[in-house]
Design a protein around this motif. Structure first.
Motif, short mmCIF file in Angstrom:
data_model
loop_
_atom_site.label_atom_id
_atom_site.label_comp_id
_atom_site.label_asym_id
_atom_site.label_seq_id
_atom_site.Cartn_x
_atom_site.Cartn_y
_atom_site.Cartn_z
N VAL A 19 2.82 -3.31 -51.38
CA VAL A 19 2.45 -1.93 -51.70
C VAL A 19 0.96 -1.86 -51.94
O VAL A 19 0.30 -2.84 -52.31
CB VAL A 19 3.20 -1.40 -52.95
N GLY A 20 0.40 -0.67 -51.75
CA GLY A 20 -1.00 -0.43 -52.07
C GLY A 20 -1.97 -1.00 -51.07
O GLY A 20 -1.63 -1.29 -49.92
N PRO A 152 -0.50 2.92 -61.52
CA PRO A 152 0.86 3.07 -62.08
C PRO A 152 1.91 3.40 -61.03
O PRO A 152 3.01 2.83 -61.03
CB PRO A 152 0.70 4.21 -63.09
N GLY A 153 1.58 4.31 -60.10
CA GLY A 153 2.55 4.67 -59.06
C GLY A 153 2.86 3.52 -58.14
O GLY A 153 4.02 3.29 -57.76
N GLU A 154 1.81 2.77 -57.78
CA GLU A 154 2.02 1.60 -56.91
C GLU A 154 2.83 0.52 -57.64
O GLU A 154 3.66 -0.16 -57.03
CB GLU A 154 0.66 1.03 -56.48
N SER A 155 2.60 0.38 -58.94
CA SER A 155 3.36 -0.61 -59.71
C SER A 155 4.84 -0.24 -59.76
O SER A 155 5.72 -1.11 -59.63
CB SER A 155 2.80 -0.70 -61.14
N VAL A 156 5.12 1.03 -59.96
CA VAL A 156 6.51 1.47 -59.96
C VAL A 156 7.15 1.20 -58.61
O VAL A 156 8.30 0.74 -58.51
CB VAL A 156 6.59 2.97 -60.32
N GLU A 157 6.41 1.49 -57.53
CA GLU A 157 6.93 1.26 -56.19
C GLU A 157 7.20 -0.22 -55.95
O GLU A 157 8.22 -0.60 -55.34
CB GLU A 157 5.94 1.79 -55.16
N VAL A 166 15.75 1.76 -62.39
CA VAL A 166 14.80 2.79 -62.84
C VAL A 166 14.53 2.74 -64.34
O VAL A 166 13.38 2.82 -64.77
CB VAL A 166 15.29 4.19 -62.42
N PRO A 167 15.53 2.61 -65.22
CA PRO A 167 15.26 2.64 -66.67
C PRO A 167 14.33 1.53 -67.16
O PRO A 167 13.74 1.66 -68.24
CB PRO A 167 16.65 2.51 -67.30
N LEU A 168 14.22 0.44 -66.40
CA LEU A 168 13.42 -0.69 -66.86
C LEU A 168 11.98 -0.65 -66.35
O LEU A 168 11.13 -1.39 -66.84
CB LEU A 168 14.06 -2.01 -66.38
N ARG A 169 11.72 0.20 -65.39
CA ARG A 169 10.43 0.12 -64.70
C ARG A 169 9.25 0.49 -65.58
O ARG A 169 8.21 -0.17 -65.55
CB ARG A 169 10.46 1.02 -63.45
N GLY A 178 -0.52 -3.63 -63.75
CA GLY A 178 -0.93 -3.48 -62.35
C GLY A 178 -1.24 -4.77 -61.64
O GLY A 178 -1.72 -4.76 -60.50
N HIS A 179 -0.97 -5.91 -62.29
CA HIS A 179 -1.25 -7.21 -61.67
C HIS A 179 -0.05 -7.60 -60.82
O HIS A 179 1.05 -7.81 -61.33
CB HIS A 179 -1.49 -8.25 -62.76
N PRO A 180 -0.20 -7.72 -59.49
CA PRO A 180 0.96 -7.92 -58.61
C PRO A 180 1.80 -9.15 -58.95
O PRO A 180 3.03 -9.08 -58.96
CB PRO A 180 0.33 -8.05 -57.22
N LEU A 181 1.15 -10.29 -59.23
CA LEU A 181 1.93 -11.49 -59.55
C LEU A 181 2.70 -11.29 -60.84
O LEU A 181 3.88 -11.66 -60.94
CB LEU A 181 1.02 -12.71 -59.66
N ALA A 182 2.04 -10.71 -61.84
CA ALA A 182 2.73 -10.46 -63.11
C ALA A 182 3.91 -9.52 -62.90
O ALA A 182 5.00 -9.72 -63.47
CB ALA A 182 1.76 -9.89 -64.13
#
Length: 642
Positions: A19-20, A152-157, A166-169, A178-182
């Motif tokens: 994503v992103g 934030p939107g990219e992280s959710v995606e 969804v409830p955990l995101r 926002g760190h992809p590996l994390a």
């Protein structure tokens, strides 16, 4: 046609989870048509390798031949580098920091020999050398991009594509920063049944991220510098001198080169995930050193607030607030920081008065007329975002008595002659809300500035939204002291009596709560006895003088003279002697109380004074000394009483 090889399946899975990075993908697409060099850099785990993988897919789709190399797998020599290459028109190099010794050679010999339409992408943890930017030729042919955290939107995606419910995101997005590996590691933890509330809940994730983000610091001083950077909002070389000593310049230079640290005009700031990981790791490994470092940073920040003036004071107050990451307002502060909207608390001006009066309650206009400097505001591009007034009382005239809030605060404080109180009034954010993020900023920063400097007998903050603010005042050890109605609206006054809890003792308590997150009133062990009135204070000083060599704390123990009133009295005698015409007063006090004359007649004889003159001098000296000590007790300027 469906994929038939494992490699194809892996390629497809990676593409579906990506994503992103739209800007980087667009830039690479343009280079496929023109040729050129793209330099990507950023900390480990930020997504450089996955972005290169997408570049590879796009280059292949466009019919280009590709060489994809990993700097970790190549000996950093021209010969080894050339032998690893094939006849490709697109060269993608990951782990470029491992080939740093080849940087000059690549720029001077290898890259100039490539075809004009070739595309070269260099991806590494460290920013490119200055020559990539300063050489006119390379500056025109090279695009440099720092890979930042996902939004934030990219992280959710990303979490959605990983299958996270969804409830955990939302909570995982906050932890992952926002760190992809994390985000990928958190998603894996959540999908296996462990939903972490903080990074401390997943120590194995911390370990993996640390290995990815930070290579072993070269010395203990460098490790402490990293921990300093993780704890403080902004790290300066001045702060490093307090935490690492004479190694500060070398540690500063080393920190500036870390890919996960941004060097700004006011100091160094790590990426939020790196900060969280380093902070959690340091606290877990060395809890005692963690607390010691936290205290050094806390004390450095408080001293900075007290010494600073103007905008620098507001900035340092925000530094102190940042240390309170376990306070009830943590979420609000994080939302403000992550909004990337440049706002700050600044002194109000006459241009702000009309907006404040229009949106505030009765008495605001009158207080602005007599104490305009009490107004602090938060401004943004759209205008006034929040405001607050910190009134200083008592105040000449009838206004303080006519205003129900200030009248009630003064009555509650039971002031002694010379004492003053601070009353915060008229707090409001957008649409008049006191729970608005900008109102939280205005109320918190302005109050820190008011409270950390000793001098007031009491401080009060009046709010009309106690449900929102009560948890914060519980954390601050402020008590709910009074309630009063103004124009049909209930105002709750939360207060602190500094006569019973010294400012420095309160700061010690707050430093402890920065770790524990504790709440409630201050422990009884920290509280001094109720304050003496002026007559009782004078009597206690006179009694202490008569037995000064052996004087115990007695009734003065709970005063501003501190736990050793004898030392404070002796110091005040010295101060009195340094004042204009104070020499004779000091001499008579020294001879009578410090040098142990057997009688007042003997003291007069040693001083060469007639006994009647000696008695007049002594009475004046004792009265002057008491006035000086009373000024210290009530927070007045001692010079006014000397």
């Amino acid at each position: 046609m469906p994929p038939t090889r494992v490699a194809d399946l892996l390629d497809l899975a990676r593409a579906r989870s990506f994503v992103g990075r739209e800007s980087e993908l667009a830039t690479f697409g343009e280079l496929l048509g023109t040729g050129g060099v793209l330099f990507l850099y950023g900390p480990g785990g930020i997504g450089k390798s996955s972005t290169l993988h997408q570049f590879q897919r796009r280059a292949r789709s466009s019919g280009r031949t590709i060489d994809a190399l990993d700097g970790r797998e190549i000996d950093p020599s021209p010969e080894a580098f050339r032998s690893a290459l094939g006849p490709a028109s697109v060269l993608l190099i990951d782990g470029y920091e491992h080939l740093a010794t080849l940087d000059d050679w690549l720029r001077r010999e290898f890259l100039p020999s490539r075809a004009e339409t070739d595309v070269v992408v260099l991806a590494g943890r460290t920013a490119p050398a200055a020559a990539w930017r300063t050489d006119p030729g390379w500056r025109s042919l090279t695009t440099i991009r720092r890979l930042d955290p996902l939004g934030p939107g990219e992280s959710v995606e990303l979490l959605a594509r990983a299958g996270v419910p969804v409830p955990l995101r939302e909570s995982l997005v906050e932890l992952g920063r926002g760190h992809p590996l994390a985000m990928a590691l958190l998603a894996d933890a959540a999908l296996t049944g462990t939903v972490p509330r903080s990074l401390a809940d997943v120590p194995e994730l911390i370990t993996e991220l640390l290995e990815c983000l930070v290579r072993e610091p070269p010395t203990d001083a460098h490790a402490t510098g990293l921990a300093t950077c993780a704890t403080a909002w902004l790290t300066t070389e001045d702060l490093l001198r307090d935490t690492v000593g004479p190694d500060a310049p070398a540690v500063w230079e080393w920190l500036c080169r870390r890919p996960f640290i941004t060097c700004g005009p006011r100091g160094l700031r790590p990426h939020e995930l790196a900060r969280d990981v380093l902070d959690a790791s340091f606290e877990r490994r060395s809890p005692d050193r963690y607390r010691e470092l936290h205290r050094i940073i806390h004390d450095h920040t408080v001293a900075g607030i007290r010494a600073a003036t103007g905008p620098d004071r507001q900035l340092r107050a925000q530094h102190l607030l940042y240390l309170h990451r376990r306070s009830p307002m943590t979420t609000a502060y994080h939302q403000l920081r992550s909004s990337n909207v440049p706002v700050a608390l600044v002194p109000g001006t006459p241009d702000d008065h009309a907006a404040v009066v229009a949106s505030s309650e009765p008495f605001a206009a009158e207080w602005l007329a007599v104490q305009p400097s009490a107004l602090s505001v938060v401004r943004g591009e759209s205008g006034l975002l929040a405001y607050i007034m910190h009134l200083l009382l008592p105040f000449e005239g009838s206004l303080a008595e006519r205003d129900p809030v200030t009248r009630t605060a003064l009555a509650h404080a039971s002031l002694r002659p010379g004492e003053r109180i601070g009353v915060a009034r008229f707090l409001a954010g957008r649409d008049g809300s006191q729970s608005d993020l900008y109102a939280v900023l205005a109320g918190s920063v302005s109050s820190i500035i008011e409270w950390v400097v000793p001098g007031k007998a009491c401080s009060y903050v009046t709010v009309t939204d106690p449900v929102f603010w009560q948890p914060m005042f519980d954390y601050l050890a402020f008590t709910r002291d009074f309630e009063v109605t103004v124009d049909g609206v209930s105002h709750i006054g939360f207060g602190m009596d500094w006569r019973r809890l010294r400012v420095d003792d309160w700061l010690d308590l707050m430093n402890e709560r920065e770790h524990s997150g504790g709440t409630g009133p201050p422990p009884a062990s920290l509280l001094r006895p109720p304050p003496l009135d002026q007559a009782a204070f004078a009597t206690a000083v006179r009694n202490a003088l008569h037995d000064l060599p052996r004087a115990s704390a007695g009734p003065l123990a709970g005063t501003a003279l501190g736990p050793d009133p004898r030392a404070a009295i002796i110091s005040a005698i010295g101060t009195l002697g340094a004042s204009p015409k104070g020499g004779p007063l000091q001499a008579v006090l020294n001879r009578t109380y410090l040098k142990g004359a057997p009688s007042q007649e003997a003291a007069a004889s040693v001083l060469g004074l007639p006994f009647s003159t000696y008695r007049r001098h002594l009475a004046k000296a004792v009265d002057s000394l008491i006035a000086l000590l009373w000024a210290a007790e009530t927070g007045q300027d001692p010079a006014a009483s000397s």
